[in-house]
Each structure stands twice: as structure tokens, then as C-alpha cells.
Design a protein around this motif. Structure first.
Motif, PDB file in Angstrom:
ATOM      1  N   MET A 109      13.570  -4.013  -6.866  1.00 20.57           N
ATOM      2  CA  MET A 109      14.628  -3.596  -5.948  1.00 20.57           C
ATOM      3  C   MET A 109      15.684  -2.795  -6.682  1.00 20.57           C
ATOM      4  SD  MET A 109      17.937  -3.972  -4.791  1.00 20.57           S
ATOM      5  CE  MET A 109      18.604  -5.580  -5.179  1.00 20.57           C
ATOM      6  N   ALA A 110      16.063  -3.242  -7.882  1.00 19.06           N
ATOM      7  CA  ALA A 110      17.082  -2.540  -8.660  1.00 19.06           C
ATOM      8  C   ALA A 110      16.625  -1.122  -8.993  1.00 19.06           C
ATOM      9  CB  ALA A 110      17.387  -3.316  -9.939  1.00 19.06           C
TER      10      ALA A 110
ATOM     11  N   LEU B 175      11.984  -5.119  -0.888  1.00 19.56           N
ATOM     12  CA  LEU B 175      11.929  -5.694  -2.233  1.00 19.56           C
ATOM     13  C   LEU B 175      13.002  -6.764  -2.426  1.00 19.56           C
ATOM     14  CD1 LEU B 175      11.227  -2.393  -4.177  1.00 19.56           C
ATOM     15  CD2 LEU B 175       9.604  -4.255  -3.763  1.00 19.56           C
ATOM     16  N   ALA B 176      14.174  -6.548  -1.838  1.00 14.36           N
ATOM     17  CA  ALA B 176      15.221  -7.572  -1.914  1.00 14.36           C
ATOM     18  C   ALA B 176      14.803  -8.819  -1.146  1.00 14.36           C
ATOM     19  CB  ALA B 176      16.527  -7.021  -1.364  1.00 14.36           C
ATOM     20  N   MET B 177      14.259  -8.621   0.042  1.00 13.42           N
ATOM     21  CA  MET B 177      13.838  -9.739   0.889  1.00 13.42           C
ATOM     22  C   MET B 177      12.749 -10.582   0.208  1.00 13.42           C
ATOM     23  SD  MET B 177      12.271  -9.494   4.742  1.00 13.42           S
ATOM     24  CE  MET B 177      10.811  -8.624   4.146  1.00 13.42           C
ATOM     25  N   LYS B 178      11.899  -9.919  -0.568  1.00 18.19           N
ATOM     26  CA  LYS B 178      10.821 -10.637  -1.257  1.00 18.19           C
ATOM     27  C   LYS B 178      11.281 -11.232  -2.582  1.00 18.19           C
ATOM     28  CE  LYS B 178       7.307 -10.765   0.307  1.00 18.19           C
ATOM     29  NZ  LYS B 178       6.753 -11.683   1.346  1.00 18.19           N
ATOM     30  N   GLY B 179      12.574 -11.073  -2.895  1.00 16.64           N
ATOM     31  CA  GLY B 179      13.109 -11.656  -4.112  1.00 16.64           C
ATOM     32  C   GLY B 179      12.681 -10.942  -5.375  1.00 16.64           C
TER      33      GLY B 179
ATOM     34  N   ALA C 236       0.836  -1.206   0.000  1.00 14.95           N
ATOM     35  CA  ALA C 236       0.000   0.000   0.000  1.00 14.95           C
ATOM     36  C   ALA C 236       0.868   1.252   0.000  1.00 14.95           C
ATOM     37  CB  ALA C 236      -0.923  -0.010   1.221  1.00 14.95           C
ATOM     38  N   ALA C 237       1.916   1.250   0.813  1.00 14.84           N
ATOM     39  CA  ALA C 237       2.818   2.407   0.870  1.00 14.84           C
ATOM     40  C   ALA C 237       3.550   2.603  -0.448  1.00 14.84           C
ATOM     41  CB  ALA C 237       3.815   2.234   2.013  1.00 14.84           C
ATOM     42  N   LEU C 238       3.963   1.513  -1.083  1.00 12.80           N
ATOM     43  CA  LEU C 238       4.699   1.612  -2.344  1.00 12.80           C
ATOM     44  C   LEU C 238       3.857   2.221  -3.466  1.00 12.80           C
ATOM     45  CD1 LEU C 238       6.662  -1.753  -2.184  1.00 12.80           C
ATOM     46  CD2 LEU C 238       7.687   0.521  -2.353  1.00 12.80           C
TER      47      LEU C 238
ATOM     48  N   TYR D  74      13.134 -14.976  -0.478  1.00 11.59           N
ATOM     49  CA  TYR D  74      14.545 -14.616  -0.640  1.00 11.59           C
ATOM     50  C   TYR D  74      15.381 -15.854  -0.965  1.00 11.59           C
ATOM     51  CZ  TYR D  74      19.139 -12.576   0.243  1.00 11.59           C
ATOM     52  OH  TYR D  74      20.434 -12.141   0.108  1.00 11.59           O
ATOM     53  N   ARG D  75      15.089 -16.956  -0.291  1.00 14.58           N
ATOM     54  CA  ARG D  75      15.826 -18.194  -0.577  1.00 14.58           C
ATOM     55  C   ARG D  75      15.597 -18.652  -2.006  1.00 14.58           C
ATOM     56  NH1 ARG D  75      13.620 -19.673   4.411  1.00 14.58           N
ATOM     57  NH2 ARG D  75      12.296 -21.285   3.458  1.00 14.58           N
TER      58      ARG D  75
END
Length: 381
Positions: free
Chosen positions: A151-152, A142-146, A121-123, A222-223
Motif C-alpha cells: 500500500m505504501a 491493499l490497505a484493506m488487506k493489511g 490479476a489486475a495488479l 484489516y483488523r
């Protein structure tokens, strides 16, 4: 005499009133304060929200001050709980509330469990101008969510904003420059991880390196991203006989080391307990610790990094105020590179004097207290 006393008393009063002014709350990485300061600011910003319940700036600073109080207050999150609860009643469905709600859930300050809902929502409501904290939250989320592409884009915007610490970026660049091609960098912490993404996505440099945020390994998305990035399998929690998360994290890092061996590096700021299983196989190459199954001349590699790869001249002078983290990292060169000085004293006096000047400047040009400066400088012999 009475006039002098009155003047002194007047200025003391002015100073006291100035201290009561609410100030923008920065992350301790940028500017570190003590618990009493955060408590005072919490009260001042809370009062501001009571005067104007629609003031998003006041609510954000109120929550941040309450949040940072707990860093020195025995991890008591009562004040942060109260701030986020009142904010949700006063300014629901705003960018500020969604941002702070996401942060609150992540840190365990209440407000439910569905952090992704508030993040997304914030994004959708991103302001044109964002603060350090905004960028940090969204790049990490964004990195954590892969979500590598999103993210870039956020990291590029963050870099282009020009608000990130130059000293932290330069330190991170030197870490990456000392790595072998295709190296894998493992670390914890904002100041260790985020600037690497900014260098890769904002400057287009060192993109052959894989940045692994150890705490994110707990997140399935992320994994999955890391598996694709490294083209390997990682153990799953459900598949292994793991007694706790620490054992699971060690198994995942061991899998990476088994696959990539001497391409794996740890930041020297990584908690010692994270690196404990491999400490006998970690060799200091300057700013990083490299895994190697066999001993080798790591001091020769450290000299190569200092002489050929690191950009160190920035330690001589700073042209703008620096973050707390940037200053500490600049001083950290003296801690990590001091062992090269005896070699240069014997073999290359000119190089010795050059490095000594840089290391001393890196310590002296900080706001560390004099006792701490002298403790670090005493290692330079």
C-alpha cells in the motif's frame, strides 16, 4: 431575418451534436454530474463497444457511467450488471476487465464473489499510466488487506503522479497538523482517508498518526493489521454477542477509545450515526472532532491550530481547476471556523480581518451555486 434564424438554428444543432460526444467518466468526487448525463454517456459508450468490442477505454467508461447512474437512480444496478457481464465476454483476461470485475464484486454488481482474484490479476497488469480511479482502487484494496508495504508503494506512486487534488491534500494536511502526536484519525470516505496515506507515504509527513478507515473494520485482514499497529486487542465478531455489524463496529471503536482516549479524533465528514455513541464527548478543534472524557477549552486549541498549525493561504487563489471534493472542503473552512470570528473581532481585529478574507475566498473560489455560497457566507459574522 431568415439568415439569422438559420445561423441560430445551425449553432443549436452544433451544440446538440457536441452533447452527444462520449466523454471520459470521472468519479463524482472529481466532477459530479446528474443521472441524465450519466445515462446519456452510458448509451454513447455502449455504442462505442458495439463498434469496437476490443476497445478497453470504451468498456471502462461504459461500466463507470452505468455504475454512477445508480447513485441518482434509486440504487438500480441493472445497467452496471449488464455492462460488466458484456465486458467479461468481450475482453476477458485484460487489466480493464479485472479492475472493473473487482469493483463490481465490491459494489454488488454481480460477477461472482472472489474479488481478490481479480484484484491480484489486475495488479500484475498495471499500466504505466493510471487514472485517479485505478490508484484509488488499489491503494484502498491493499490497505484493506493489511498489506502495508505494498500500500505504501502504491500511495507513493499515486502522490508522485501529481494527479491528486491539491486542495484535498492541503485540507487533509491541516487535519493531521492539528492532531496531537500519536493521534488516531477515524473517518469514512475516499476524500477523507486516501489523501492522508498520500501525505504519509508520498511526503513522509505525519507518520506518527494512525489512519483508521471505519468501513474496513469489517475485514479480518484489516483488523489484524490494526491490532498490530495499535498494539491492542479488538473484539472479534465470533466472540461477542453482537446483533448486527453496526453494534460490532461500535464495540471496536469503543475499544480504541478506551485504550487511547483523547488521542482519538473523528473527521467532521464522518456519518453522524458512526459518532452517535460519543457525541457528548466530541469537541471541535477546528477541522476535527476530538474525544475527551472531560470538558476543556477546545476553542483555545482551535485558535492555536488556525494561528500556528494550519496552512490556509491557498484558499486565496487556485491556479488550476479543482475537484468537486476539493472545492467543497475549501468551503467547509467557513462552516467549521466561523465561530472564531466573534472572538477575534473583540480581541484581535487584524487576525479577524485575515481569517475573514481567507474564509470568504474559500467559498467564493468554488463552483457552488450562488444560493449555496450565500448560505455559507451568512454564517461569517
Amino acid at each position: 431575418m431568415k439568415r439569422i434564424i438559420w445561423i441560430i438554428g445551425y449553432w443549436l444543432l452544433v451544440i446538440e451534436l457536441a452533447a452527444q460526444k462520449p466523454e471520459r467518466i470521472e468519479s463524482p468526487i472529481v466532477s459530479e454530474k446528474d443521472s441524465a448525463w450519466y445515462a446519456e454517456q452510458r448509451d454513447l459508450w455502449k455504442a462505442q463497444t458495439q463498434k469496437d468490442p476490443t476497445d478497453e477505454t470504451a468498456w471502462r467508461n461504459y461500466y463507470k457511467a452505468a455504475r454512477y447512474m445508480s447513485w441518482w437512480g434509486g440504487k438500480d444496478n441493472t445497467a452496471a450488471h449488464e455492462a460488466i457481464r458484456k465486458m467479461s465476454q468481450a475482453i476477458p483476461d485484460t487489466y480493464t476487465c479485472n479492475l472493473c470485475a473487482f469493483t463490481a464484486i465490491k459494489l454488488g454488481h454481480g460477477f461472482g464473489t472472489d474479488g481478490d482474484k481479480y484484484a491480484e490479476a489486475a495488479l500484475k497488469m498495471l499500466p504505466d499510466e493510471m487514472q485517479y480511479d485505478d490508484y484509488n482502487e488499489w491503494v484502498c484494496y491493499l490497505a484493506m488487506k493489511g498489506q502495508e508495504e505494498r500500500m505504501a508503494q502504491m500511495a507513493k506512486r499515486y502522490f508522485d503522479s501529481g494527479i491528486y487534488s491539491e486542495a484535498v491534500l492541503r485540507y487533509s494536511y491541516n487535519e493531521l497538523a492539528g492532531m496531537t502526536e500519536g493521534g488516531i484519525y477515524i473517518a469514512n470516505g475516499d476524500a477523507a482517508i486516501i489523501p492522508k496515506w498520500l501525505i504519509q507515504e508520498g511526503m513522509g509527513l505525519c507518520k506518527d498518526k494512525t489512519i483508521v478507515c471505519a468501513p474496513f473494520l469489517a475485514v479480518k485482514e484489516y483488523r489484524e493489521w490494526l491490532r498490530r499497529k495499535l498494539n491492542m486487542n479488538l473484539p472479534e465478531w465470533e466472540d461477542g454477542n453482537f446483533t448486527d455489524y453496526d453494534a460490532y463496529e461500535r464495540a471496536m471503536l469503543q475499544a480504541i477509545i478506551d485504550r487511547y482516549g483523547s488521542k482519538v479524533y473523528f473527521s467532521t465528514t464522518t456519518p453522524s450515526e458512526t459518532m452517535e455513541p460519543w457525541k457528548k464527548n466530541l469537541y471541535n478543534e477546528g477541522l476535527l472532532l476530538k474525544y475527551s472524557a472531560k470538558p476543556y477549552d477546545n476553542l483555545a486549541v482551535k485558535r492555536r491550530n488556525v494561528e500556528e498549525r494550519y496552512q490556509l493561504e491557498y484558499l486565496l487563489v487556485s491556479f488550476r481547476p479543482e475537484w468537486t471534493a476539493g472545492q467543497r472542503l475549501s468551503a467547509n473552512y467557513a462552516v467549521l471556523l466561523a465561530d472564531l470570528l466573534p472572538y477575534y473581532a473583540r480581541n484581535d481585529r487584524k487576525r479577524h480581518d485575515w481569517l475573514m478574507r481567507l474564509l470568504v475566498s474559500g467559498v467564493q473560489n468554488t463552483s457552488l451555486d450562488e444560493e449555496r455560497k450565500q448560505t455559507i457566507l451568512s454564517q461569517l459574522k
